[in-house]
Design a protein around this motif. Structure first.
Motif, PDB file in Angstrom:
ATOM      1  N   VAL A  61      24.546 -14.179  29.167  1.00  0.00           N
ATOM      2  CA  VAL A  61      24.172 -13.661  28.206  1.00  0.00           C
ATOM      3  C   VAL A  61      22.561 -13.576  27.376  1.00  0.00           C
ATOM      4  N   GLU A  62      22.734 -14.391  27.427  1.00  0.00           N
ATOM      5  CA  GLU A  62      21.083 -15.224  26.713  1.00  0.00           C
ATOM      6  C   GLU A  62      19.922 -15.292  27.377  1.00  0.00           C
ATOM      7  N   VAL A  63      19.734 -15.383  29.402  1.00  0.00           N
ATOM      8  CA  VAL A  63      19.594 -14.482  30.439  1.00  0.00           C
ATOM      9  C   VAL A  63      18.794 -13.665  30.069  1.00  0.00           C
ATOM     10  N   ALA A  64      20.175 -12.682  29.335  1.00  0.00           N
ATOM     11  CA  ALA A  64      19.388 -10.951  30.289  1.00  0.00           C
ATOM     12  C   ALA A  64      19.383 -10.642  28.550  1.00  0.00           C
ATOM     13  N   SER A  65      18.609 -11.129  28.014  1.00  0.00           N
ATOM     14  CA  SER A  65      18.019 -10.827  26.668  1.00  0.00           C
ATOM     15  C   SER A  65      19.234 -10.095  26.168  1.00  0.00           C
ATOM     16  N   GLY A  66      19.704 -10.577  26.467  1.00  0.00           N
ATOM     17  CA  GLY A  66      20.892 -10.720  24.784  1.00  0.00           C
ATOM     18  C   GLY A  66      21.925  -9.913  24.890  1.00  0.00           C
ATOM     19  N   GLN A  67      22.192  -9.013  26.615  1.00  0.00           N
ATOM     20  CA  GLN A  67      22.919  -7.711  27.029  1.00  0.00           C
ATOM     21  C   GLN A  67      24.623  -8.389  26.334  1.00  0.00           C
ATOM     22  N   THR A  68      25.404  -7.871  25.574  1.00  0.00           N
ATOM     23  CA  THR A  68      26.584  -9.031  25.413  1.00  0.00           C
ATOM     24  C   THR A  68      27.695  -8.330  26.421  1.00  0.00           C
ATOM     25  N   TYR A  69      27.444  -7.236  26.773  1.00  0.00           N
ATOM     26  CA  TYR A  69      28.090  -6.828  28.115  1.00  0.00           C
ATOM     27  C   TYR A  69      28.280  -7.483  29.440  1.00  0.00           C
ATOM     28  N   VAL A  70      27.114  -8.499  29.435  1.00  0.00           N
ATOM     29  CA  VAL A  70      27.268  -9.709  29.960  1.00  0.00           C
ATOM     30  C   VAL A  70      28.384 -10.811  30.302  1.00  0.00           C
ATOM     31  N   ALA A  71      29.096 -10.881  29.045  1.00  0.00           N
ATOM     32  CA  ALA A  71      29.478 -11.243  28.741  1.00  0.00           C
ATOM     33  C   ALA A  71      31.781 -10.458  28.483  1.00  0.00           C
ATOM     34  N   ASP A  72      31.179  -9.268  27.761  1.00  0.00           N
ATOM     35  CA  ASP A  72      32.255  -8.344  26.676  1.00  0.00           C
ATOM     36  C   ASP A  72      32.776  -7.582  28.118  1.00  0.00           C
ATOM     37  N   ASN A  73      33.552  -7.993  29.126  1.00  0.00           N
ATOM     38  CA  ASN A  73      33.623  -7.214  30.163  1.00  0.00           C
ATOM     39  C   ASN A  73      34.856  -7.825  30.551  1.00  0.00           C
ATOM     40  N   SER A  74      35.232  -7.185  31.536  1.00  0.00           N
ATOM     41  CA  SER A  74      37.114  -7.875  32.523  1.00  0.00           C
ATOM     42  C   SER A  74      36.582  -8.618  33.816  1.00  0.00           C
ATOM     43  N   TYR A  75      35.305  -8.566  34.170  1.00  0.00           N
ATOM     44  CA  TYR A  75      35.035  -9.627  34.927  1.00  0.00           C
ATOM     45  C   TYR A  75      33.640  -9.873  35.924  1.00  0.00           C
ATOM     46  N   PHE A  76      32.968 -10.626  35.959  1.00  0.00           N
ATOM     47  CA  PHE A  76      31.694 -10.493  35.946  1.00  0.00           C
ATOM     48  C   PHE A  76      31.019 -11.442  37.154  1.00  0.00           C
ATOM     49  N   PHE A  77      30.565 -10.562  38.331  1.00  0.00           N
ATOM     50  CA  PHE A  77      30.253 -10.651  39.448  1.00  0.00           C
ATOM     51  C   PHE A  77      28.713 -11.413  39.917  1.00  0.00           C
ATOM     52  N   VAL A  78      28.020 -11.990  39.912  1.00  0.00           N
ATOM     53  CA  VAL A  78      26.908 -12.512  40.737  1.00  0.00           C
ATOM     54  C   VAL A  78      26.464 -12.724  41.799  1.00  0.00           C
ATOM     55  N   PHE A  79      25.142 -11.487  42.639  1.00  0.00           N
ATOM     56  CA  PHE A  79      25.156 -11.976  44.081  1.00  0.00           C
ATOM     57  C   PHE A  79      23.886 -12.430  43.952  1.00  0.00           C
ATOM     58  N   CYS A  80      23.997 -13.251  44.529  1.00  0.00           N
ATOM     59  CA  CYS A  80      22.544 -13.795  45.625  1.00  0.00           C
ATOM     60  C   CYS A  80      22.946 -13.714  46.878  1.00  0.00           C
ATOM     61  N   ILE A  81      21.092 -14.168  47.354  1.00  0.00           N
ATOM     62  CA  ILE A  81      21.291 -14.196  48.748  1.00  0.00           C
ATOM     63  C   ILE A  81      21.815 -16.103  49.228  1.00  0.00           C
ATOM     64  N   ASP A  82      22.180 -16.090  50.092  1.00  0.00           N
ATOM     65  CA  ASP A  82      22.490 -17.147  50.165  1.00  0.00           C
ATOM     66  C   ASP A  82      22.572 -17.637  52.083  1.00  0.00           C
ATOM     67  N   TYR A  83      21.580 -18.042  52.601  1.00  0.00           N
ATOM     68  CA  TYR A  83      21.645 -18.907  53.669  1.00  0.00           C
ATOM     69  C   TYR A  83      22.048 -20.602  53.135  1.00  0.00           C
ATOM     70  N   HIS A  84      22.317 -21.110  52.530  1.00  0.00           N
ATOM     71  CA  HIS A  84      23.126 -21.867  52.556  1.00  0.00           C
ATOM     72  C   HIS A  84      23.782 -22.758  53.822  1.00  0.00           C
ATOM     73  N   LYS A  85      24.487 -21.805  53.818  1.00  0.00           N
ATOM     74  CA  LYS A  85      25.815 -22.096  54.968  1.00  0.00           C
ATOM     75  C   LYS A  85      25.344 -22.021  55.874  1.00  0.00           C
ATOM     76  N   HIS A  86      24.483 -21.375  56.343  1.00  0.00           N
ATOM     77  CA  HIS A  86      23.739 -20.897  57.545  1.00  0.00           C
ATOM     78  C   HIS A  86      22.777 -22.447  57.964  1.00  0.00           C
TER      79      HIS A  86
END
Lengths: 248, 248
Positions: A61-86
């Protein structure tokens, strides 16, 4: 027009959710829907982090400039670029993909792969009656997000997706006129584009005017000119390079 | 599980289509579905070019290393990053967004926006019974695509989407184990990831073995190590910069 398309056309971002948690079965259906999306050359160059710990959510929430719905929800997913597995896969096969994953091509593939997967997750969630919102402001401090979620080298957070039961009914913001987005055979000439943009300025100005009792009247053209005047998140190239991506 | 999610989970890329053309109404429904997707800060930083002229389609087949389904389909869409309209908008408002659109942040926003829009179009098309395939190989020669479609400065082609009536029933390639893509709170440790990748190597090796009567047995791990050994499309950074994108 079928139900799926009606859902797509009725999409609006939801920023206020009722208290509720997703069950494990629903989380898995959403992730499997994301995984079923197309992926460039079978690479699956993205990762999804499900943020479940309250402490982590509050820090996001803090990173997202205080947008409280980043915490107040049923679930929160973060999508990343990922080449670590490659990188790990290449090590298992006694090879190296280091040069490939640091190209601009790889950055584009990862961002598009993550986008396709995320949109499938959003479509699946909305088809189940949930509301969703993308959180691009995680990129306000991708280094902090990376530290919180313990993302290894070659993994970079792109955006979040909050899912929950809607507790608001926002209006649908008008999109650009179709002809300003959809071109036939060749890109539309500048004079026509300017006319379409002026028309859209009027439409969006009315939209905001009606919703703010005339307090806000600037439309999309003026909004973009103002909000995109100064470059944002200019640390990103350097951060990507620290993560061994986008070096070339 | 509802019909929308069943469609998502049943997705497979289709590379052989029956002779057929999309009607105008369907084209518009697909584009409107694309436009309804979320977009970063209301920017709508993408463009879609509908390629209808046979001559153009054939030249795109050449760019795509001879993939004939780039031409032989019911319709072909090209998705682009597009900040040209923001540059025009800023001019109309006597401002400038030039510095903003050349950042890595803007590149990421454009690629993700295009991805979300494209996936909505694909979901809409598949819900109507069409098959689809993404064509990343347009990036083999983005300059040529750009020239053919007369894309102005600040517009870069990312990928195509072919839509048509399926004339094949391909198998569904197994995705990475969910735990190798979906992480809880923090990214999974390397030992666990290696185990998951080895398990996936066996699964995909069997998949290919069964479908080729044992002629092909390398799985995902070995496939990635081989196909990602040498960097591809390394001209892209320079090309983006010529288009006044991704300079910073």
């Amino acid at each position: 027009m079928n139900e799926t398309i009606q859902h797509l056309l009725n999409h609006r971002s939801i920023r206020k959710f009722k208290p509720h948690q997703l069950d494990q079965e629903t989380i898995e259906i959403l992730v499997r829907s994301a995984q079923a999306a197309s992926t460039s050359s079978y690479q699956q160059a993205y990762a999804i982090v499900g943020v479940e710990e309250e402490n982590l959510k509050q820090q996001l929430v803090e990173v997202a400039s205080g947008q409280t719905y980043v915490a107040d929800n049923s679930y929160f997913f973060v999508f990343c670029i990922d080449y670590h597995k490659h990188v790990l896969a290449a090590e298992l096969a006694s090879g190296s993909v280091d040069q490939t994953v640091e190209t601009t091509e790889a950055l584009i593939v990862g961002a598009v792969d993550a986008g396709l997967a995320a949109q499938n997750l959003v479509v699946a969630a909305e088809s189940l009656g949930y509301g969703t919102v993308y959180i691009g402001s995680l990129r306000n401090d991708a280094a902090k997000v990376s530290e919180l979620l313990e993302l290894p080298s070659h993994v970079v957070p792109l955006f979040g997706v909050a899912v929950g039961i809607p507790d608001q009914q926002p209006g649908k913001k008008p999109r650009l006129p179709m002809d300003a987005v959809f071109h036939r055979n060749t890109y539309t000439d500048d004079d026509t584009m300017r006319q379409l943009l002026s028309q859209y300025e009027k439409e969006t100005s009315s939209y905001y005017g009606e919703r703010t009792d005339g307090r806000r009247t600037e439309g999309w053209v003026n909004q973009m000119a103002a909000s995109m005047k100064d470059p944002k998140r200019t640390y990103l190239r350097h951060f990507l390079q620290e993560k061994h991506l986008s070096r070339d």
